[in-house]
Design an enzyme around this catalytic site. Structure first.
Site, PDB file in Angstrom:
ATOM      1  N   CYS A 131       1.151  -1.344  -0.032  1.00 24.74           N
ATOM      2  CA  CYS A 131      -0.023   0.031  -0.136  1.00 24.74           C
ATOM      3  C   CYS A 131       1.197   1.729  -0.036  1.00 24.74           C
ATOM      4  O   CYS A 131       1.335   1.958   1.009  1.00 24.74           O
ATOM      5  CB  CYS A 131      -0.878   0.100   1.610  1.00 24.74           C
ATOM      6  SG  CYS A 131      -2.000   1.026   1.585  1.00 24.74           S
ATOM      7  N   CYS A 134      -0.440   3.994   2.574  1.00 24.57           N
ATOM      8  CA  CYS A 134      -0.706   3.700   3.433  1.00 24.57           C
ATOM      9  C   CYS A 134       1.348   4.650   3.882  1.00 24.57           C
ATOM     10  O   CYS A 134       1.602   4.903   5.444  1.00 24.57           O
ATOM     11  CB  CYS A 134      -0.854   2.390   3.753  1.00 24.57           C
ATOM     12  SG  CYS A 134      -2.676   2.120   3.090  1.00 24.57           S
ATOM     13  N   ASP A 135       1.874   3.654   2.881  1.00 17.86           N
ATOM     14  CA  ASP A 135       3.290   3.527   3.289  1.00 17.86           C
ATOM     15  C   ASP A 135       4.557   4.305   3.248  1.00 17.86           C
ATOM     16  O   ASP A 135       5.564   5.131   3.081  1.00 17.86           O
ATOM     17  CB  ASP A 135       3.781   2.483   3.187  1.00 17.86           C
ATOM     18  CG  ASP A 135       3.077   1.403   4.121  1.00 17.86           C
ATOM     19  OD1 ASP A 135       2.899   1.736   5.468  1.00 17.86           O
ATOM     20  OD2 ASP A 135       3.001  -0.145   4.223  1.00 17.86           O
TER      21      ASP A 135
END
Ligand code: NAP
Length: 309
Positions: A131, A134-135
């Site tokens: 992701c 997300c990261d």
């Protein structure tokens, strides 16, 4: 006992909740381990009708939840551990507690597929991720070469998002053309930071000894040549598998675990319905999942009405 229990809280789940709530069925939504579903791991959703400027995936899901709750849907963070569809009312074990339901709508969605190469599992969260939204902004990825694996819309979206952070984005794809939609493919092709590596697969993620991602081992499928490419992160976007393990032996599914609806959205068990990515390996769009959630709600409502006649 609940008239309708909805398992899952992605586009399909919340739309089913909205429709069953408006039908006065006071649905219970079991939000599961990933409230909001896969869309909460995406960035801007540009193809959900009605939002011409696009909107954030989390924002879309939170609006759907609010809309369903406004009409009486109840949501809990429960995770279903076991189901028994062989008796009526149906029984679900949710975080150790028994929940009874006259009808169930399965909307458990799908999860990211894994490459299953050496290093992937051991380096997850140490440079291997599924992701970018997300990261991607983590300090370890800033101004570093990054690898994205896959050739679909997800891989293109991840690669484009990562151009904000990485020095070069290598898009490793096993064929020589992208599966992604034309608009996404064009954006990728015209971005100077993204370098596609065609006909190539990642065979190993290095370096487990250093406990962080330092490189990937690549193989060119045409020439057979192997090489090592330095990078600080590997973003894997090679598709999804349905979250249906819980329902094996309970409802009919295909060899890949996608639930097969028997009539409309009804599964092989009368009173158990299905919607979204856990039953759809063809379209897999937010809007088609929402549409199927609506259909499952209407089917459940009609099932209950027919039973009470
Ligand atoms: P996908 O379309 O199934 O693409 C998966 C990609 O990964 C394919 O290019 C596939 O290669 C490759 N792949 C699969 N298994 C692999 C393996 N073991 N090793 C290496 N490569 C592998 O999945 P997706 O990109 O997640 O998209 C899923 C659905 O969501 C699609 O319908 C897509 O349109 C939609 N989506 C839309 C958007 C958007 O509109 N912005 C964003 C994300 C997703 P091959 O091409 O050779 O099969």
């Amino acid at each position: 006992m609940h008239k309708v229990v909805i398992i899952g809280s992605g586009c399909a789940g919340w739309t089913a909740a909205l429709y069953t709530a408006r039908a006065n069925l006071q649905p219970l939504v079991l939000m599961g381990a990933q409230p909001g579903g896969l869309l909460t791991t995406t960035s801007i959703v540009e193809n959900f009708p009605g939002f011409p400027e696009g909107l954030d995936g989390c924002e879309l899901m939170s609006r759907m939840q609010k809309q369903a709750e406004r009409f009486g849907a109840k949501a809990t963070f429960g995770c279903v551990e076991k189901v028994n569809f062989s008796k009526s009312p149906f029984e679900l074990i949710v975080d150790g507690e028994k929940v009874e339901a006259e009808t169930v709508i399965i909307a458990t969605g799908a999860s990211h597929k894994h490459l299953e190469v050496p290093g992937e599992e051991l380096l997850e969260t140490k440079g291997v991720t599924y992701c970018a939204t997300c990261d991607g902004a983590l300090p370890i990825f800033r101004n570093q070469p990054l690898v994205v694996v896959g050739g679909g819309d997800s891989a293109c979206e991840e690669a484009l998002y990562l151009t904000r952070f990485g020095s070069e984005i290598y898009l490793v794809h096993r064929r020589d053309s992208l599966r992604a939609s034309k608009i996404m493919a064009e954006r990728v092709h015209s971005h100077k930071t993204i370098k596609p590596l065609w006909n190539s697969v990642v065979t190993e993620i290095l370096d487990v000894k250093q406990d962080k991602v330092t490189a990937v081992r690549l193989k060119n499928l045409k020439s057979g040549a192997e090489s090592v490419l330095d990078c600080a992160g590997v973003f894997i976007a090679i598709g999804h598998s349905p979250n249906t393990t819980l329902f094996k032996q309970h409802v009919a599914m295909d060899a890949n675990g996608f639930i097969i609806p028997k009539s409309g959205t009804m599964t092989s068990v009368p009173g158990v319905f299905v919607a979204g990515d856990c039953a759809d390996h063809v379209y897999r769009q937010a809007v088609t999942a929402a549409g199927m959630g609506c259909a499952a709600a209407i089917d459940a409502e009609r099932f209950l009405a027919a039973r009470n006649e």
